[in-house]
Write a protein that holds these residues in place. Structure first.
Motif, PDB file in Angstrom:
ATOM      1  N   LEU A  76       0.949  -1.057   0.345  1.00  0.00           N
ATOM      2  CA  LEU A  76       0.007  -0.273   0.192  1.00  0.00           C
ATOM      3  C   LEU A  76       0.732   0.620  -0.010  1.00  0.00           C
ATOM      4  O   LEU A  76       0.560   2.521  -0.598  1.00  0.00           O
ATOM      5  N   PHE A  77       1.771   1.189   0.361  1.00  0.00           N
ATOM      6  CA  PHE A  77       2.978   2.439   0.277  1.00  0.00           C
ATOM      7  C   PHE A  77       3.849   2.557  -0.804  1.00  0.00           C
ATOM      8  O   PHE A  77       4.113   4.091  -0.760  1.00  0.00           O
ATOM      9  N   ASP A  78       3.870   1.144  -1.329  1.00  0.00           N
ATOM     10  CA  ASP A  78       4.555   1.725  -2.547  1.00  0.00           C
ATOM     11  C   ASP A  78       3.767   2.697  -3.027  1.00  0.00           C
ATOM     12  O   ASP A  78       4.162   3.704  -4.760  1.00  0.00           O
ATOM     13  N   LYS A  79       2.152   2.002  -3.348  1.00  0.00           N
ATOM     14  CA  LYS A  79       1.778   2.354  -4.371  1.00  0.00           C
ATOM     15  C   LYS A  79       0.810   4.116  -3.832  1.00  0.00           C
ATOM     16  O   LYS A  79       0.906   4.460  -4.319  1.00  0.00           O
ATOM     17  N   ILE A  80       1.251   4.091  -2.590  1.00  0.00           N
ATOM     18  CA  ILE A  80       0.968   5.582  -1.920  1.00  0.00           C
ATOM     19  C   ILE A  80       1.714   6.067  -2.270  1.00  0.00           C
ATOM     20  O   ILE A  80       1.486   7.904  -3.020  1.00  0.00           O
ATOM     21  N   MET A  81       2.908   6.405  -1.852  1.00  0.00           N
ATOM     22  CA  MET A  81       4.179   7.736  -2.447  1.00  0.00           C
ATOM     23  C   MET A  81       4.715   7.208  -3.804  1.00  0.00           C
ATOM     24  O   MET A  81       4.812   6.497  -4.571  1.00  0.00           O
TER      25      MET A  81
END
Length: 264
Positions: free
Chosen positions: A91-96
């Motif tokens: 999820l972090f990879d998609k958001i940032m």
């Protein structure tokens, strides 16, 4: 309520030891890359040892005492903790984005993610430990013998001393990622703030929390192992002297193993 207050005092002590460990960040002024990579490897060793002796082994023993299927509880909790970190990672990879996240601290996407995962995993580790202390003091309402009281105090003392390297395991790697000593200390000791709250709740809800503890302990272990394998050790091994960094991982593991077995 008096036992809950005793649990609160005991977990405030464990929090203070976490803060003392995090305070080591003020000793190392302008640390070089070799020292910071060594501390990162050390943190990985501490976390691996804590995941077994502080979390998985007590989870299995507690599940057996409660008449549960111990291996199933340990497996379910462990996989759940690792899976949560895995999903958070994706999820972090998609958001940032790949751009710089913080110019002030010069943190890129990868280092920020590593910091967040490190803080989260050790904080998750402290929640069931605080609850374990709370349960020990709350159980005094059913058995107020001197031996039971001494046992609860010794548990708090043991967990407190174990928290010292855990505070260091957060603050020094954060310093490596570009945080100022004050901010690295702040986040390092904040991981222990959850212990007084969880200890107080554990003492108030001693019977209900006791049934959840084995799963929560194993859950925290899974989260910690995921962070160590995914971020901590691989990053420490980017150093050209990776054999020495591996030795610091062994040192961190050995220290935490000694503390857990001697004070457990």
């Amino acid at each position: 309520m008096s036992y809950a207050l005793e649990a609160l005092v005991a977990t405030l002590f464990t929090w203070s030891i976490t803060a003392a460990g995090a305070g080591l960040v003020f000793i190392f002024k302008r640390p070089g890359k070799n020292l910071m990579d060594a501390m990162l490897g050390f943190a990985g060793g501490v976390m691996i040892a804590a995941s077994f002796w502080s979390l998985l082994a007590p989870a299995i023993e507690m599940a057996e005492d409660l008449g549960m299927i111990s291996w199933l509880i340990a497996f379910t909790g462990f996989i759940s903790g690792g899976t949560l970190l895995f999903l958070g990672d994706k999820l972090f990879d998609k958001i940032m984005t790949k751009e710089k996240i913080s110019k002030k601290n010069n943190l890129d996407k990868c280092s920020l993610k590593r910091c967040l995962m490190l803080i989260f995993s050790i904080t998750m580790h402290n929640i069931p430990e605080g609850m374990a202390i709370g349960v020990a003091f709350g159980a005094l309402a059913y058995d107020n013998s001197n031996s039971a009281h001494v046992g609860a105090c010794l548990l708090a003392l043991g967990i407190g001393f174990q928290n010292f390297p855990e505070g260091t395991a957060i603050s020094l790697p954060l310093r490596r990622e570009g945080f100022s000593p004050k901010k690295a200390f702040l986040y390092g000791q904040l991981s222990g703030v959850v212990e007084p709250l969880s200890g107080f709740i554990g003492a108030l809800l001693v019977m209900k929390i006791r049934m959840l503890l084995p799963f929560l302990l194993a859950f925290a272990a899974g989260a910690m192992i995921y962070v160590v394998v995914e971020e901590i050790i691989p990053e420490s091994q980017t150093n050209e002297k990776k054999d020495r960094m591996a030795m610091f991982t062994l040192i961190g593991f050995s220290l935490m193993m000694i503390l857990d077995t001697a004070l457990g």
